[in-house]
Design an enzyme around this catalytic site. Structure first.
Site, PDB file in Angstrom:
ATOM      1  N   ARG A   1      -7.875  -5.190  -5.020  1.00 35.04           N
ATOM      2  CA  ARG A   1      -7.845  -3.779  -5.450  1.00 35.04           C
ATOM      3  C   ARG A   1      -7.342  -3.685  -6.889  1.00 35.04           C
ATOM      4  O   ARG A   1      -6.277  -3.138  -7.155  1.00 35.04           O
ATOM      5  CB  ARG A   1      -6.953  -2.962  -4.508  1.00 35.04           C
ATOM      6  CG  ARG A   1      -7.176  -3.182  -3.023  1.00 35.04           C
ATOM      7  CD  ARG A   1      -8.525  -2.740  -2.541  1.00 35.04           C
ATOM      8  NE  ARG A   1      -8.670  -1.321  -2.371  1.00 35.04           N
ATOM      9  CZ  ARG A   1      -8.345  -0.639  -1.261  1.00 35.04           C
ATOM     10  NH1 ARG A   1      -7.828  -1.266  -0.244  1.00 35.04           N
ATOM     11  NH2 ARG A   1      -8.550   0.654  -1.178  1.00 35.04           N
TER      12      ARG A   1
ATOM     13  N   GLN B   1     -12.646  -1.652  -9.169  1.00 32.25           N
ATOM     14  CA  GLN B   1     -12.785  -0.344  -8.518  1.00 32.25           C
ATOM     15  C   GLN B   1     -14.229   0.025  -8.215  1.00 32.25           C
ATOM     16  O   GLN B   1     -14.542   0.605  -7.178  1.00 32.25           O
ATOM     17  CB  GLN B   1     -12.169   0.745  -9.394  1.00 32.25           C
ATOM     18  CG  GLN B   1     -10.672   0.835  -9.242  1.00 32.25           C
ATOM     19  CD  GLN B   1     -10.089   2.032  -9.966  1.00 32.25           C
ATOM     20  OE1 GLN B   1     -10.577   3.139  -9.823  1.00 32.25           O
ATOM     21  NE2 GLN B   1      -9.071   1.812 -10.754  1.00 32.25           N
TER      22      GLN B   1
ATOM     23  N   ASP C   1     -15.328  -1.503  -4.974  1.00 33.59           N
ATOM     24  CA  ASP C   1     -14.368  -1.370  -3.882  1.00 33.59           C
ATOM     25  C   ASP C   1     -14.897  -0.445  -2.777  1.00 33.59           C
ATOM     26  O   ASP C   1     -14.706   0.764  -2.799  1.00 33.59           O
ATOM     27  CB  ASP C   1     -13.057  -0.832  -4.488  1.00 33.59           C
ATOM     28  CG  ASP C   1     -11.942  -0.722  -3.485  1.00 33.59           C
ATOM     29  OD1 ASP C   1     -12.201  -0.913  -2.283  1.00 33.59           O
ATOM     30  OD2 ASP C   1     -10.812  -0.443  -3.901  1.00 33.59           O
TER      31      ASP C   1
ATOM     32  N   SER D   1     -12.377   1.653  -0.672  1.00 33.67           N
ATOM     33  CA  SER D   1     -12.001   2.933  -1.283  1.00 33.67           C
ATOM     34  C   SER D   1     -13.126   3.956  -1.180  1.00 33.67           C
ATOM     35  O   SER D   1     -12.884   5.109  -0.832  1.00 33.67           O
ATOM     36  CB  SER D   1     -11.654   2.753  -2.766  1.00 33.67           C
ATOM     37  OG  SER D   1     -10.424   2.098  -2.887  1.00 33.67           O
TER      38      SER D   1
ATOM     39  N   TYR E   1      -0.449  -2.831  -1.254  1.00 34.74           N
ATOM     40  CA  TYR E   1      -0.494  -2.397   0.138  1.00 34.74           C
ATOM     41  C   TYR E   1       0.908  -2.170   0.682  1.00 34.74           C
ATOM     42  O   TYR E   1       1.883  -2.745   0.198  1.00 34.74           O
ATOM     43  CB  TYR E   1      -1.194  -3.449   1.003  1.00 34.74           C
ATOM     44  CG  TYR E   1      -2.681  -3.509   0.787  1.00 34.74           C
ATOM     45  CD1 TYR E   1      -3.500  -2.468   1.221  1.00 34.74           C
ATOM     46  CD2 TYR E   1      -3.278  -4.583   0.159  1.00 34.74           C
ATOM     47  CE1 TYR E   1      -4.870  -2.507   1.039  1.00 34.74           C
ATOM     48  CE2 TYR E   1      -4.646  -4.643  -0.034  1.00 34.74           C
ATOM     49  CZ  TYR E   1      -5.444  -3.597   0.410  1.00 34.74           C
ATOM     50  OH  TYR E   1      -6.789  -3.648   0.216  1.00 34.74           O
TER      51      TYR E   1
HETATM   52  P1  NAD Z   1      -4.488   1.408   3.583  1.00 39.82           P
HETATM   53  O1  NAD Z   1      -5.753   1.878   4.194  1.00 39.82           O
HETATM   54  O2  NAD Z   1      -4.113  -0.016   3.694  1.00 39.82           O
HETATM   55  O3  NAD Z   1      -3.295   2.263   4.203  1.00 39.82           O
HETATM   56  C1  NAD Z   1      -3.313   3.677   4.182  1.00 39.82           C
HETATM   57  C2  NAD Z   1      -1.968   4.215   3.859  1.00 39.82           C
HETATM   58  O4  NAD Z   1      -1.096   4.060   4.980  1.00 39.82           O
HETATM   59  C3  NAD Z   1      -1.282   3.511   2.685  1.00 39.82           C
HETATM   60  O5  NAD Z   1      -1.012   4.456   1.678  1.00 39.82           O
HETATM   61  C4  NAD Z   1      -0.014   2.946   3.315  1.00 39.82           C
HETATM   62  O6  NAD Z   1       1.081   2.965   2.406  1.00 39.82           O
HETATM   63  C5  NAD Z   1       0.199   3.897   4.450  1.00 39.82           C
HETATM   64  N1  NAD Z   1       1.121   3.475   5.526  1.00 39.82           N
HETATM   65  C6  NAD Z   1       1.319   2.234   6.054  1.00 39.82           C
HETATM   66  N2  NAD Z   1       2.251   2.288   7.016  1.00 39.82           N
HETATM   67  C7  NAD Z   1       2.643   3.593   7.111  1.00 39.82           C
HETATM   68  C8  NAD Z   1       3.584   4.283   7.916  1.00 39.82           C
HETATM   69  N3  NAD Z   1       4.323   3.652   8.830  1.00 39.82           N
HETATM   70  N4  NAD Z   1       3.710   5.613   7.727  1.00 39.82           N
HETATM   71  C9  NAD Z   1       2.987   6.275   6.810  1.00 39.82           C
HETATM   72  N5  NAD Z   1       2.091   5.681   6.012  1.00 39.82           N
HETATM   73  C10 NAD Z   1       1.928   4.352   6.166  1.00 39.82           C
HETATM   74  O7  NAD Z   1      -4.380   1.833   2.069  1.00 39.82           O
HETATM   75  P2  NAD Z   1      -5.536   2.120   1.012  1.00 39.82           P
HETATM   76  O8  NAD Z   1      -5.865   3.537   1.092  1.00 39.82           O
HETATM   77  O9  NAD Z   1      -6.591   1.125   1.214  1.00 39.82           O
HETATM   78  O10 NAD Z   1      -4.762   1.836  -0.330  1.00 39.82           O
HETATM   79  C11 NAD Z   1      -3.942   0.687  -0.470  1.00 39.82           C
HETATM   80  C12 NAD Z   1      -3.354   0.561  -1.830  1.00 39.82           C
HETATM   81  O11 NAD Z   1      -4.334   0.130  -2.721  1.00 39.82           O
HETATM   82  C13 NAD Z   1      -2.785   1.819  -2.419  1.00 39.82           C
HETATM   83  O12 NAD Z   1      -1.658   1.463  -3.177  1.00 39.82           O
HETATM   84  C14 NAD Z   1      -3.842   2.307  -3.335  1.00 39.82           C
HETATM   85  O13 NAD Z   1      -3.351   3.126  -4.357  1.00 39.82           O
HETATM   86  C15 NAD Z   1      -4.305   0.991  -3.859  1.00 39.82           C
HETATM   87  N6  NAD Z   1      -5.639   1.048  -4.377  1.00 39.82           N
HETATM   88  C16 NAD Z   1      -5.865   0.541  -5.627  1.00 39.82           C
HETATM   89  C17 NAD Z   1      -7.137   0.574  -6.156  1.00 39.82           C
HETATM   90  C18 NAD Z   1      -7.426   0.027  -7.489  1.00 39.82           C
HETATM   91  O14 NAD Z   1      -6.580  -0.001  -8.346  1.00 39.82           O
HETATM   92  N7  NAD Z   1      -8.631  -0.466  -7.672  1.00 39.82           N
HETATM   93  C19 NAD Z   1      -8.172   1.110  -5.418  1.00 39.82           C
HETATM   94  C20 NAD Z   1      -7.902   1.612  -4.162  1.00 39.82           C
HETATM   95  C21 NAD Z   1      -6.632   1.556  -3.651  1.00 39.82           C
END
Ligand code: NAD
Length: 380
Positions: free
Chosen positions: A122, A127, A130, A133, A228
């Protein structure tokens, strides 16, 4: 290089891996593209749309597998399909490599290079590739629409001569990509939104969407180098559950999106919390298919428990298949284009590349991804 795109066979899957506009781009960079007959039907694309874009249409699915240098698809393959592929061919799709051990071994045995869309790092540069996302974004939108259509109330406040209707209270648990889109969509519909996530950095993002961030002191949580969430201890999960209890009881809609990469999602809404909600309330559990954030949610079913509707729909992005296909197709094209060699007109596997090594699971008869290799060898 021959790029083959078979039709998705999973029941009810209307998303397609590649749309005609991206076939055109693949042909432009020099690929020989062949699609299976009716591959695009689920999202409204005809065979003619693909031939006009420069693809060949084949009725012979077996020949598609045996003749492909690069196979592009959405869902993981059947094991039998891997055996049909050429040694040295490349297969790109979702793979669920943390759980699909037999599949990973089949790729290894067949000496096929398997690239997993879930494992694309990520980073800022990746992006555009991805798919986690792009699909999660749409899933966030769909969850709110699903909730709104089941709720016997409206989301916005309405002041009319017939009285004032209060805005619906929506609680979003997990504010990653899907959760943030759910918050934004619920706000657009006029709901009062509260959200919680274990990664403290998210609070500001939630507030910038006009929602309230629920403060819960869980002690050390943090995030992994990849961004994550880290898995909570059982004690932290209990603190979180207790702190959320009141908000859940007062919510008309609860949307759960909490995931811990590579692990089973945590159960955050227990049976007694469901029972504490008013009849007519709605819960959407995004994790229902992979174990569930909500106790009692059933994968791909909408059930009612004490008057509370619990939606466990799995393929959320598939509900808006046309847009989901466009985004997934764009992710695939960008991934291919990024490793495409103009001279040889081929996808080049390069273990010095900044993105590829993270998402290549098997190559040349080896499991090359260290994390998956450890799991297969029983080390993690
Ligand atoms: P994910 O699907 O793995 O998880 C969804 C959300 O659940 C996350 O925000 C996580 O912190 C949260 N979570 C986990 N346990 C929890 C709990 N007990 N209670 C409440 N919330 C809880 O996450 P995602 O949406 O795939 O995103 C993962 C990370 O990757 C994030 O930091 C996001 O900003 C980052 N990201 C970066 C890029 C990039 O820079 N290219 C793109 C997409 C996502």
């Amino acid at each position: 290089m021959r790029i083959a795109i078979p039709k998705e066979t999973h029941p009810g899957e209307n998303r397609v891996p590649i749309i005609p506009a991206d076939v055109k781009k693949l042909v432009k960079i020099g690929a020989d593209v062949v699609i299976e007959h009716d591959m695009g039907a689920g999202s409204g694309y005809t065979n003619d749309d693909y031939t006009e874009a420069g693809a060949t249409v084949s009725m012979d699915r077996d020949a598609l597998f045996s003749g492909a240098d690069l196979l592009l698809r959405l869902r993981k393959p059947d094991i039998a399909e891997i055996a049909q592929m050429k040694e040295g061919a490349i297969h790109i799709s979702y793979l669920d490599p943390f759980n699909e051990h037999a599949l990973v071994n089949a790729f290894k045995e067949a000496k096929v290079t398997a690239i997993s869309m879930e494992m694309i790092p990520r980073t800022t540069r990746s992006q555009k590739m991805d798919a986690l996302s792009s699909q999660a974004n749409l899933a966030g939108y769909v969850m709110v629409i699903q909730a709104a259509s089941h709720l016997p109330r409206i989301f916005p406040m309405m002041m009319t001569p017939a009285g004032t209707l209060k805005p619906a209270n929506v609680f979003v648990i997990g504010a990653g990509v899907a959760g943030l889109q759910a918050i934004a969509t619920a706000k657009r519909l006029g709901a009062k939104v509260t959200a919680f996530d274990t990664r403290p950095v998210v609070a500001e993002q939630v507030q910038s969407l006009g929602a309230k961030f629920l403060e819960i002191d869980l002690g050390e949580t943090g995030e992994t180098a990849g961004g994550y969430a880290k898995e909570l201890t059982p004690e932290q999960v209990e603190i979180q559950r207790q702190a959320q209890k009141d908000v859940i009881a007062k919510s008309d809609v609860v949307i759960t999106t909490a995931q811990v990469f590579g692990r089973k999602p945590p159960v955050l809404v227990t049976k007694d919390m469901v029972e504490g909600m008013a009849p007519g309330s709605v819960i959407v559990d995004m994790a229902a298919e992979t174990g569930g954030n909500v106790e009692g949610s059933v994968p791909n079913e909408t059930i009612t428990v004490n008057g509370v509707t619990i939606i466990g729909l799995g393929n959320l992005a598939g509900e808006v298949a046309k847009d989901a296909s466009q985004m997934y197709s764009s992710n695939l094209f960008n991934l291919v284009d990024d490793s495409w060699d103009e001279e040889s007109k081929a996808f080049v596997i390069d273990f010095e590349h900044d993105i590829l090594p993270g998402c290549i699971i098997t190559h040349a008869g080896e499991v090359t991804n260290e994390t998956i290799k450890n799991i297969l060898e029983g080390g993690a």
